[in-house]
Design an enzyme around this catalytic site. Sequence first.
Site, PDB file in Angstrom:
ATOM      1  N   GLY A   9       0.836  -1.201   0.000  1.00 23.85           N
ATOM      2  CA  GLY A   9       0.000   0.000   0.000  1.00 23.85           C
ATOM      3  C   GLY A   9       0.865   1.242   0.000  1.00 23.85           C
ATOM      4  N   GLY A  12      -0.625   4.889  -0.891  1.00 24.81           N
ATOM      5  CA  GLY A  12      -1.668   5.508  -0.082  1.00 24.81           C
ATOM      6  C   GLY A  12      -1.158   6.616   0.807  1.00 24.81           C
ATOM      7  N   ASP A  35       2.287  -1.833  -4.430  1.00 22.96           N
ATOM      8  CA  ASP A  35       0.909  -1.353  -4.498  1.00 22.96           C
ATOM      9  C   ASP A  35       0.321  -1.875  -5.805  1.00 22.96           C
ATOM     10  OD1 ASP A  35      -0.450   1.375  -2.878  1.00 22.96           O
ATOM     11  OD2 ASP A  35      -1.492   0.541  -4.615  1.00 22.96           O
ATOM     12  N   ILE A  36      -0.999  -1.779  -5.899  1.00 23.31           N
ATOM     13  CA  ILE A  36      -1.675  -2.200  -7.133  1.00 23.31           C
ATOM     14  C   ILE A  36      -1.530  -1.124  -8.212  1.00 23.31           C
ATOM     15  CG2 ILE A  36      -3.969  -1.285  -6.545  1.00 23.31           C
ATOM     16  CD1 ILE A  36      -5.054  -4.094  -7.473  1.00 23.31           C
ATOM     17  N   ARG A  37      -1.250   0.124  -7.748  1.00 24.34           N
ATOM     18  CA  ARG A  37      -1.020   1.221  -8.709  1.00 24.34           C
ATOM     19  C   ARG A  37       0.342   1.849  -8.406  1.00 24.34           C
ATOM     20  NH1 ARG A  37      -3.673   5.867  -5.454  1.00 24.34           N
ATOM     21  NH2 ARG A  37      -3.984   4.706  -3.552  1.00 24.34           N
ATOM     22  N   ILE A  54      -2.876  -7.414  -3.319  1.00 25.33           N
ATOM     23  CA  ILE A  54      -2.688  -8.131  -2.047  1.00 25.33           C
ATOM     24  C   ILE A  54      -3.582  -9.358  -1.926  1.00 25.33           C
ATOM     25  CG2 ILE A  54      -4.235  -6.527  -0.841  1.00 25.33           C
ATOM     26  CD1 ILE A  54      -1.262  -8.487   0.614  1.00 25.33           C
ATOM     27  N   TYR A 143     -15.959  -1.166   7.495  1.00 25.99           N
ATOM     28  CA  TYR A 143     -14.558  -0.873   7.809  1.00 25.99           C
ATOM     29  C   TYR A 143     -14.253  -1.138   9.289  1.00 25.99           C
ATOM     30  CZ  TYR A 143     -10.449   2.228   8.394  1.00 25.99           C
ATOM     31  OH  TYR A 143      -9.224   2.768   8.686  1.00 25.99           O
ATOM     32  N   LYS A 147     -11.798  -3.911  11.113  1.00 27.69           N
ATOM     33  CA  LYS A 147     -10.712  -3.510  12.017  1.00 27.69           C
ATOM     34  C   LYS A 147     -10.866  -4.201  13.372  1.00 27.69           C
ATOM     35  CE  LYS A 147      -8.329  -0.879   9.291  1.00 27.69           C
ATOM     36  NZ  LYS A 147      -7.069  -1.416   8.760  1.00 27.69           N
TER      37      LYS A 147
HETATM   38  C1  VAH Z   1     -11.473   6.906   7.787  1.00 28.75           C
HETATM   39  N1  VAH Z   1      -9.358   7.985   8.071  1.00 28.75           N
HETATM   40  O1  VAH Z   1     -12.006   8.005   7.874  1.00 28.75           O
HETATM   41  C2  VAH Z   1     -10.049   6.760   8.274  1.00 28.75           C
HETATM   42  C3  VAH Z   1      -9.872   6.443   9.714  1.00 28.75           C
HETATM   43  C4  VAH Z   1     -10.361   7.472  11.874  1.00 28.75           C
HETATM   44  C5  VAH Z   1     -10.918   6.939  10.661  1.00 28.75           C
HETATM   45  O2  VAH Z   1      -9.582   5.121   9.936  1.00 28.75           O
HETATM   46  O3  VAH Z   1     -12.025   5.965   7.303  1.00 28.75           O
END
Ligand code: VAH
Length: 319
Positions: A9, A12, A35-37, A54, A143, A147
């Site tokens: 990555g 990024g 990275d992919i790009r 990945i 997301y 996590k």
């Molecule tokens: C998001 N910048 O906004 C990320 C972060 C604190 C959030 O993980 O998705």
Amino acid sequence: MTERILIIGSSGQIGTELVMKLRNMYGNDNVIASDIRPSSEQIMQSGPFEKMDIMDEQLLRSIVKKYTVTQVYLLAALLSATAEQNIELGWSLNMRSHSHVLDLAKDGLIKKIFWPSSIAVFGPTTPMENTPQYTVMEPNTVYGITKQAGERWNEYYFNKFGVDVRSIRYPGLIGWKSSPGGGTTDYAVDIFHQAIQHGKYESFLSKNTGLPMMYMPDAIRATIELMEAPAEQVKIRSSYNLAGVSFTPKQIAEKVSKHIPNFEMSYKPDFRQEIADSWPSSINDTHAQNDWGWKLEYDLEKMTSDMMKNLKEQYKITA
Ligand code: VAH
């Protein structure tokens, strides 16, 4: 033994800065960007780069063997806003990439892993102010769920297989060298670009939405300090809270106005507002302070001045 570090990555927001920092520390040839790009010109020209998806575990393993990699920083992920719009990819990319890298260590190919978590592991039932390290965690975004699961996965691999994995729950990250990619905290970067170029900004979060943020030099330093700490000091293997600095769109607009006198801020919350509302407004990071000596350097004022100085230079505006 020479450390060989693979950054997955590297194009990024974090990767762009971390690769260059690590190349300065370990030597250009010992830090492999991937990275992919394509990554920044500076990265592409100063050392090795491997194009990689990945999800391709075979390719990952062949790159690790080719360079005799000892450490991996896994930074490839879909962030909060993008993952909500593509939940299948958000889930599979974030979860599978993590397993691929943890298994490299379990199988004895590498020694150490950095994997980023986020304050998105918290959810609407979490205490929102001064959120402790250990508390209710019921994330309600794709997301955040990846996590949270990832943190459990880290600790499991550490306990069961002795994998030396280290992690930080990053707040929103703000920097001028690279752009964020699809997060809910991106407004706090966009505001600077728009203010300098157009003198105004329309925020997609409402004016009193407080969120924890961190300036990139602090974030990069925290990452490296955690990775360099003696293993016995890294007592938490899920992920460490980092507080950073908490502010609202209104508060950052006030600081920006000091540098751009006629700056105009307006507010038009979109779907990201709901995501932001589910996250804490401030974080407690005493564990990071006590375990490996973490100390924040940039507050809102200092960060704003430094962002303004560097971005004005980048846009060639003299003020
Ligand atoms: C998001 N910048 O906004 C990320 C972060 C604190 C959030 O993980 O998705």
